[in-house]
Design an enzyme around this catalytic site. Structure first.
Site, PDB file in Angstrom:
ATOM      1  CD  GLU A 231       0.192  -1.294   3.195  1.00  0.00           C
ATOM      2  OE1 GLU A 231       0.403  -2.247   2.430  1.00  0.00           O
ATOM      3  OE2 GLU A 231       0.311  -1.367   4.425  1.00  0.00           O
TER       4      GLU A 231
ATOM      5  CG  HIS B 201      -5.792  -5.691   1.345  1.00  0.00           C
ATOM      6  ND1 HIS B 201      -6.294  -6.291   2.473  1.00  0.00           N
ATOM      7  CD2 HIS B 201      -4.513  -5.344   1.649  1.00  0.00           C
ATOM      8  CE1 HIS B 201      -5.362  -6.308   3.415  1.00  0.00           C
ATOM      9  NE2 HIS B 201      -4.261  -5.743   2.937  1.00  0.00           N
ATOM     10  CD  GLU B 202      -2.219  -3.960  -0.836  1.00  0.00           C
ATOM     11  OE1 GLU B 202      -1.888  -3.231   0.123  1.00  0.00           O
ATOM     12  OE2 GLU B 202      -2.174  -5.204  -0.791  1.00  0.00           O
TER      13      GLU B 202
ATOM     14  CG  HIS C  79      -3.325  -1.041   3.776  1.00  0.00           C
ATOM     15  ND1 HIS C  79      -3.239  -1.251   5.135  1.00  0.00           N
ATOM     16  CD2 HIS C  79      -3.069  -2.248   3.203  1.00  0.00           C
ATOM     17  CE1 HIS C  79      -2.947  -2.526   5.373  1.00  0.00           C
ATOM     18  NE2 HIS C  79      -2.835  -3.154   4.212  1.00  0.00           N
TER      19      HIS C  79
ATOM     20  CD  GLU D 288      -2.047  -5.770   6.413  1.00  0.00           C
ATOM     21  OE1 GLU D 288      -3.122  -5.773   5.789  1.00  0.00           O
ATOM     22  OE2 GLU D 288      -0.991  -5.306   5.920  1.00  0.00           O
TER      23      GLU D 288
ATOM     24  CG  ASP E 156      10.170  -9.722   6.857  1.00  0.00           C
ATOM     25  OD1 ASP E 156       9.117  -9.052   6.740  1.00  0.00           O
ATOM     26  OD2 ASP E 156      11.273  -9.322   6.433  1.00  0.00           O
TER      27      ASP E 156
ATOM     28  CE1 TYR F 165      -1.824  -9.990   6.767  1.00  0.00           C
ATOM     29  CE2 TYR F 165      -3.229  -8.818   5.218  1.00  0.00           C
ATOM     30  CZ  TYR F 165      -1.968  -9.164   5.656  1.00  0.00           C
ATOM     31  OH  TYR F 165      -0.868  -8.702   5.004  1.00  0.00           O
TER      32      TYR F 165
HETATM   33  N1  BES Z   1       1.064  -4.462   3.648  1.00  0.00           N
HETATM   34  C1  BES Z   1       0.731  -5.750   3.165  1.00  0.00           C
HETATM   35  C2  BES Z   1       1.920  -6.513   2.640  1.00  0.00           C
HETATM   36  C3  BES Z   1       3.021  -6.696   3.668  1.00  0.00           C
HETATM   37  C4  BES Z   1       2.740  -7.046   4.970  1.00  0.00           C
HETATM   38  C5  BES Z   1       4.325  -6.528   3.288  1.00  0.00           C
HETATM   39  C6  BES Z   1       3.768  -7.188   5.893  1.00  0.00           C
HETATM   40  C7  BES Z   1       5.352  -6.678   4.205  1.00  0.00           C
HETATM   41  C8  BES Z   1       5.072  -7.017   5.516  1.00  0.00           C
HETATM   42  C9  BES Z   1      -0.342  -5.675   2.077  1.00  0.00           C
HETATM   43  O1  BES Z   1      -1.303  -4.714   2.329  1.00  0.00           O
HETATM   44  C10 BES Z   1      -1.057  -6.987   2.028  1.00  0.00           C
HETATM   45  O2  BES Z   1      -1.662  -7.353   3.005  1.00  0.00           O
HETATM   46  N2  BES Z   1      -0.987  -7.674   0.903  1.00  0.00           N
HETATM   47  C11 BES Z   1      -1.653  -8.936   0.697  1.00  0.00           C
HETATM   48  C12 BES Z   1      -2.858  -8.737  -0.154  1.00  0.00           C
HETATM   49  C13 BES Z   1      -4.113  -9.041   0.412  1.00  0.00           C
HETATM   50  C14 BES Z   1      -5.333  -8.904  -0.432  1.00  0.00           C
HETATM   51  C15 BES Z   1      -4.310  -9.580   1.737  1.00  0.00           C
HETATM   52  C16 BES Z   1      -0.712  -9.843  -0.064  1.00  0.00           C
HETATM   53  O3  BES Z   1       0.398  -9.426  -0.383  1.00  0.00           O
HETATM   54  O4  BES Z   1      -1.069 -10.992  -0.308  1.00  0.00           O
HETATM   55 ZN    ZN Z   2      -2.609  -5.212   3.938  1.00  0.00          ZN
END
Ligand code: BES
Ligand code: ZN
Length: 590
Positions: A261, A285-286, A289, A308, A367, A375
């Site tokens: 996002e 989703h993004e 955010h 999330e 990570d 979520y």
């Molecule tokens: N911000 C996250 C991606 C993220 C989280 C990157 C933690 C690094 C550390 C992003 O908003 C996200 O949740 N992406 C999901 C998409 C979704 C529809 C749940 C993904 O990447 O799958």
């Molecule tokens: Zn997210």
């Protein structure tokens, strides 16, 4: 001295950095950024200032009068990186740090031309969430410390730089171009983002365009054509969009996430380009955010659910507004199922701590702690609150929450205190402490079901007729494939693939579910395609189950390792680390 964030040396007794001026030269041949970060303090100050760095070579630190400022770069610690402590002379307004990044900076991926769609030019992109910003800029790398910034990037003239910020212009000088941006809204450092490559754009609406490599951009424009309706739906729910533009950058296939996002410029995986608009929920989703996260974020990774969980909630609401209740209900039911599965896995493997909403992450890399729990459990908890007060009151509450903490970074306790103030007694009725600090899912959690999920769950497991198969959406295909008992006979696998060509599906969700089932069934005809996917797609959502399926069987463990060794040079640093960890763990377990 107080360090509040388990992943940062930022100390709240030190002066606060309010803004950054960043100047960086992008050098593809050495894979480094040669940079100057000028950090402006919120108020003139003196004394110690601790910054986060990772693998930065510091050349000098000077103050606003050009005087050398004493500094110490401490030895690197696991997770954190190296603390840069600076001793500020009294009355310092700003310090300039001159430095170079490492070729393997954890926030960056440097791509060879062969790893791009066009195949002619190199590509560079950043991914700073959760704690990688420190590998490209020395900062107080905690979301508690929001900063505004200005930036100038020097890039090869044949390429274009993009930054998640307002674009100010491009000046060409010889064989390079200097591009500038500013970000007037204060952002947490994890939202610093840029990319450099052979990029083209298409307009999508009055405040959106999509960027991608030239050969991909038309497909992308078709896939995301409805984005303006999404922004309008988001605004109807949560108030005016605060970031001016909502542009989208389609990344090269090695991008490790579905979407990120970054403000004004969301980064997405090219696997969203399914040709059927079936993956646009990632955009929803993004976009969500822009409110939950970019406007109000978590103070640190222990409160990640606030970020999330709220975003999953808002994503579902946006999908409901655009696609109707049926689609949203199906998605919600899938989310609930995913949560149950994730929680069961964590509890079984003795990692119950990661099933809490508020986690304890001292000594744990964010990570590594990443999962679907913040979520889905976060979303479910918000649903539990909504269930007590009804949607109208909940929507008003959500708006007031965003208004109250606008451009803030908050903890779980701040959230709970706000709920108690706005909705006295509600937390007690839903057993909030059990949700927040308890493991698993409270028995009182809302049950979520959907007719369409029930219908898929009732489908038999024989090879569907052509008509039945044609009537299924990609989501339904995916759900059914995940449920099919394994192993299936090779004849069953061959029959279904002959009929529906799942191995060559353009929809990655369907393809990966099928490949997993086929691998678990020992159906070796899919192995070349599995190798191809693992060698060309870096989205961890797909790497994880495919490596998982190979590692789950003795016969294919060696293959998993061999493929990884062959293709890992093309993976993003985060994906490389996470997949290597999985493989080592599987081999250690035998
Ligand atoms: N911000 C996250 C991606 C993220 C989280 C990157 C933690 C690094 C550390 C992003 O908003 C996200 O949740 N992406 C999901 C998409 C979704 C529809 C749940 C993904 O990447 O799958
Ligand atoms: Zn997210």
């Amino acid at each position: 001295m107080a360090r509040l964030d388990p992943h940062s040396y930022a100390d709240d007794t030190h002066p606060r950095v309010a803004s950054l001026d960043w100047e960086a030269g992008v050098d593809f041949s050495s894979r480094t950024l040669e940079a100057v970060a000028t950090l402006e303090l919120a108020a003139p100050a003196g004394g110690p200032l601790d910054l986060d760095t990772r693998d930065l070579a510091i050349a000098s630190v000077t103050d606003d009068r050009g005087r050398a400022v004493p500094f110490t770069l401490h030895p690197a610690e696991p997770i954190f990186g190296a603390r840069l402590s600076i001793e500020l002379p009294e009355g310092t307004r700003s310090v300039a740090v001159r430095y170079r990044t490492a070729p393997d900076a954890s926030a960056l991926q440097w791509l060879e031309p062969a790893q791009t769609a066009g195949g002619k030019e190199p590509y560079l992109f950043s991914q700073c969430q959760a704690i990688h910003a420190r590998s490209i800029v020395p900062v107080q790398d905690s979301p508690r410390n929001r900063i505004t910034f200005t930036a100038r990037l020097t890039v090869p003239k044949a390429l274009r730089g993009l930054m998640a910020a307002a674009f100010d212009g491009r000046e060409e000088q010889g064989d390079v171009a200097v591009e500038s941006w500013h970000m007037p809204q204060p952002i947490p450092p994890y939202l610093l983002a840029f990319a450099v490559g052979d990029l083209a754009s298409r307009e999508l609406g009055p405040r959106s365009r999509v960027w991608a490599e030239p050969s991909v951009v038309d497909k992308a424009a078709w896939e995301f054509a409805d984005v303006d309706q999404m922004i309008t739906a988001g605004e109807a729910l949560y108030g005016a969009y605060a970031w001016d533009r909502f542009d989208i950058l389609v990344m090269p296939p090695s991008f490790p996430y579905g979407g990120m996002e970054n403000p004004r410029l969301t980064f997405v995986t090219p696997t969203l380009l399914a040709g059927d608009r079936s993956q646009v929920r990632v955009i929803a989703h993004e976009l969500a955010h822009a409110w939950s996260g970019n406007l109000v974020t978590n103070a640190d990774a222990e409160h990640f659910w606030l970020n999330e969980g709220w975003t999953r909630y808002a994503e579902l609401r946006i999908v409901e507004a655009l696609e109707g209740e049926g689609d949203a209900a199906l998605m919600a039911a899938i989310c609930r199922r995913d949560l149950d599965e994730a929680v069961a896995r964590f509890l079984e493997s003795g990692q119950g701590g990661l099933t809490r909403l508020r986690t304890h992450l001292w000594g744990i890399d964010p990570d590594e702690a990443f999962s679907t729990v913040p979520y889905e459990k976060g979303n479910l908890f918000l649903h539990a609150i909504e269930g007590q007060i009804g949607r109208t009151r909940f929507d008003a509450f959500a708006k007031k929450y965003l208004d109250t903490f606008r451009f803030g970074s908050i903890t779980t306790d701040q959230f709970l205190a706000f709920v108690e103030g706005e909705l006295p007694g509600v937390l007690a009725t839903i057993d909030a402490p059990v949700w927040i600090d308890g493991e698993g899912i409270p028995a009182s959690a809302p049950t979520i079901r959907a007719d369409r999920l029930d219908a898929v769950n009732a489908m038999p497991f024989d090879v569907p007729s052509v008509e039945t198969g044609k009537a299924l959406t990609s989501t339904e295909w995916n759900l059914w494939l995940e449920r099919v008992p394994r192993p299936q006979a090779p004849t069953w696998c061959a029959a279904i693939d002959d009929r529906f060509a799942l191995t060559t599906s353009g929809n990655m969700e369907v393809k990966v579910s099928w490949l997993r089932l086929a691998l678990a069934s020992g159906y070796d005809a899919v192995v070349p395609e599995v190798e191809r996917v693992l060698g060309s797609v870096g989205r961890m959502k797909y790497l994880n189950p495919l490596y998982g399926a190979l590692l789950a069987k003795k016969e294919t463990q060696g293959l998993a390792k061999a493929i990884f060794e062959r293709v890992q040079a093309g993976y993003h640093p985060i994906a490389k680390q996470v997949m290597r960890g999985r493989i080592e763990k599987a081999f250690a377990a035998g």
